[in-house]
Design a protein around this motif. Structure first.
Motif, mmCIF file in Angstrom:
data_model
loop_
_atom_site.group_PDB
_atom_site.id
_atom_site.type_symbol
_atom_site.label_atom_id
_atom_site.label_comp_id
_atom_site.label_asym_id
_atom_site.label_seq_id
_atom_site.Cartn_x
_atom_site.Cartn_y
_atom_site.Cartn_z
ATOM 1 N N SER A 69 7.312 7.289 -122.397
ATOM 2 C CA SER A 69 6.299 6.957 -123.402
ATOM 3 C C SER A 69 6.409 7.910 -124.594
ATOM 4 O O SER A 69 5.816 7.665 -125.646
ATOM 5 C CB SER A 69 4.892 7.042 -122.804
ATOM 6 N N VAL A 113 11.279 1.758 -128.261
ATOM 7 C CA VAL A 113 10.336 0.658 -128.503
ATOM 8 C C VAL A 113 10.421 -0.373 -127.380
ATOM 9 O O VAL A 113 9.387 -0.910 -126.937
ATOM 10 C CB VAL A 113 10.599 0.016 -129.876
ATOM 11 N N PHE A 116 8.332 1.024 -124.765
ATOM 12 C CA PHE A 116 6.904 0.928 -125.099
ATOM 13 C C PHE A 116 6.389 -0.480 -124.812
ATOM 14 O O PHE A 116 5.291 -0.667 -124.286
ATOM 15 C CB PHE A 116 6.666 1.247 -126.573
ATOM 16 N N GLU A 117 7.203 -1.471 -125.166
ATOM 17 C CA GLU A 117 6.797 -2.860 -124.967
ATOM 18 C C GLU A 117 6.678 -3.182 -123.479
ATOM 19 O O GLU A 117 5.767 -3.910 -123.058
ATOM 20 C CB GLU A 117 7.793 -3.798 -125.645
ATOM 21 N N LEU A 124 1.114 2.720 -121.437
ATOM 22 C CA LEU A 124 1.232 3.800 -122.403
ATOM 23 C C LEU A 124 0.036 4.736 -122.356
ATOM 24 O O LEU A 124 0.155 5.922 -122.667
ATOM 25 C CB LEU A 124 1.369 3.231 -123.822
ATOM 26 N N GLY A 128 -0.772 6.090 -126.535
ATOM 27 C CA GLY A 128 0.256 5.200 -127.048
ATOM 28 C C GLY A 128 1.648 5.776 -126.861
ATOM 29 O O GLY A 128 1.859 6.748 -126.135
ATOM 30 N N GLY A 129 2.622 5.155 -127.524
ATOM 31 C CA GLY A 129 4.009 5.609 -127.455
ATOM 32 C C GLY A 129 4.359 6.450 -128.675
ATOM 33 O O GLY A 129 3.847 6.205 -129.771
ATOM 34 N N THR A 130 5.249 7.425 -128.492
ATOM 35 C CA THR A 130 5.596 8.345 -129.578
ATOM 36 C C THR A 130 7.099 8.569 -129.637
ATOM 37 O O THR A 130 7.729 8.858 -128.610
ATOM 38 C CB THR A 130 4.909 9.714 -129.391
ATOM 39 N N TYR A 168 5.510 -1.523 -137.162
ATOM 40 C CA TYR A 168 4.636 -1.505 -135.990
ATOM 41 C C TYR A 168 3.215 -1.058 -136.304
ATOM 42 O O TYR A 168 2.577 -0.363 -135.501
ATOM 43 C CB TYR A 168 5.253 -0.609 -134.911
ATOM 44 N N LYS A 171 0.711 -1.965 -133.604
ATOM 45 C CA LYS A 171 1.036 -1.547 -132.247
ATOM 46 C C LYS A 171 0.617 -0.089 -132.029
ATOM 47 O O LYS A 171 0.558 0.702 -132.976
ATOM 48 C CB LYS A 171 2.546 -1.669 -131.993
ATOM 49 N N TYR A 173 2.101 2.492 -131.382
ATOM 50 C CA TYR A 173 3.324 3.287 -131.401
ATOM 51 C C TYR A 173 3.289 4.208 -132.614
ATOM 52 O O TYR A 173 2.816 3.817 -133.691
ATOM 53 C CB TYR A 173 4.573 2.413 -131.502
#
Length: 237
Positions: A69, A113, A116-117, A124, A128-130, A168, A171, A173
């Motif tokens: 993530s 990504v 992340f999806e 996540l 979230g994702g980084t 994004y 999202k 992200y």
């Protein structure tokens, strides 16, 4: 437990990031040509001068310990030229500089990504994702001997800008081009502080909101904005 993948895990920035994320209860995967950290950090051999190998790295890490993530791209490669001969590098060297500092960043971001999806919002978590790229001021500053390096950093910078501000927005992200500076805004060049990067990177990963994609920061102070500088000269010049 969440997973962080550190690509280009050396004894300064890579080690400090491995330590801080371990202390935050992350599974830590490190990737580089050779293992240069304590064996307690799970290591995956990878050659980022060969962008096509990165997809397999992400697949293996995801299978072994979990989909990342947080992805930190810390690898870099440069071959300086004489200040009065910016075209001294042969074409193979220029290709390698671009592959390490730009093309592999593109592939790593793409694979991040995809992960992340797959994780989705629930996987996540609230942060979230980084994706964080260790950059420097060469995305907008010209410097003797470093033209090809600057070309590659500029390409990576645009990639991060596009992902953060265009691709994004809807999202959870986040994408960052990180650039440590001295307090007066002068580039760090070759004096990067591992602890400063680790502190900044963990803070960015923990924040659910996208901050400034071009994340210039100072040790002990965090994010700081500086005027654009068109030319800059390393101490050795």
């Amino acid at each position: 437990m969440p997973t962080v993948l550190i690509i280009g895990a050396g004894p300064r920035v890579g080690l400090a990031c491995a330590e801080i994320f371990t202390n935050a209860n992350f599974q830590v995967a490190t990737a580089s040509r050779t293992q240069r950290l304590d064996p307690k950090y799970r290591h995956y051999p990878v050659d980022v001068s060969k962008p096509g190998t990165l997809a397999a790295l992400f697949e293996q890490v995801s299978s072994d310990i979990g989909i990342p993530s947080v992805v930190i791209f810390n690898a870099a490669m440069n071959q300086a030229t004489p200040p009065d001969n910016p075209f001294a590098n042969d074409l193979d060297t220029v290709h390698e500089i671009m592959d390490v500092n730009a093309v592999s960043v593109y592939v790593a971001a793409k694979e991040a990504v995809k992960g992340f999806e797959k994780l989705g919002a629930e996987g996540l978590g609230p942060a979230g994702g980084t994706f964080i790229f260790t950059g420097n001021g060469l995305n907008h500053t010209a410097s003797p001997s470093l033209m090809a390096f600057g070309m590659a950093k500029s390409a990576a910078s645009h990639l991060i800008q596009h992902l953060a501000l265009v691709a994004y927005l809807d999202k959870p992200y986040k994408f960052y081009y990180a650039d440590e500076r001295h307090e007066d805004g002068v580039p760090m060049w070759f004096d990067l502080n591992g602890d400063a990067h680790a502190d900044a990177y963990y803070e960015l990963a923990a924040d659910p909101k996208q901050r400034a994609w071009y994340y210039t920061f100072v040790r002990g102070k965090g994010y700081a904005q500086f005027p654009r500088v068109e030319t800059s000269f390393p101490p050795s010049s």
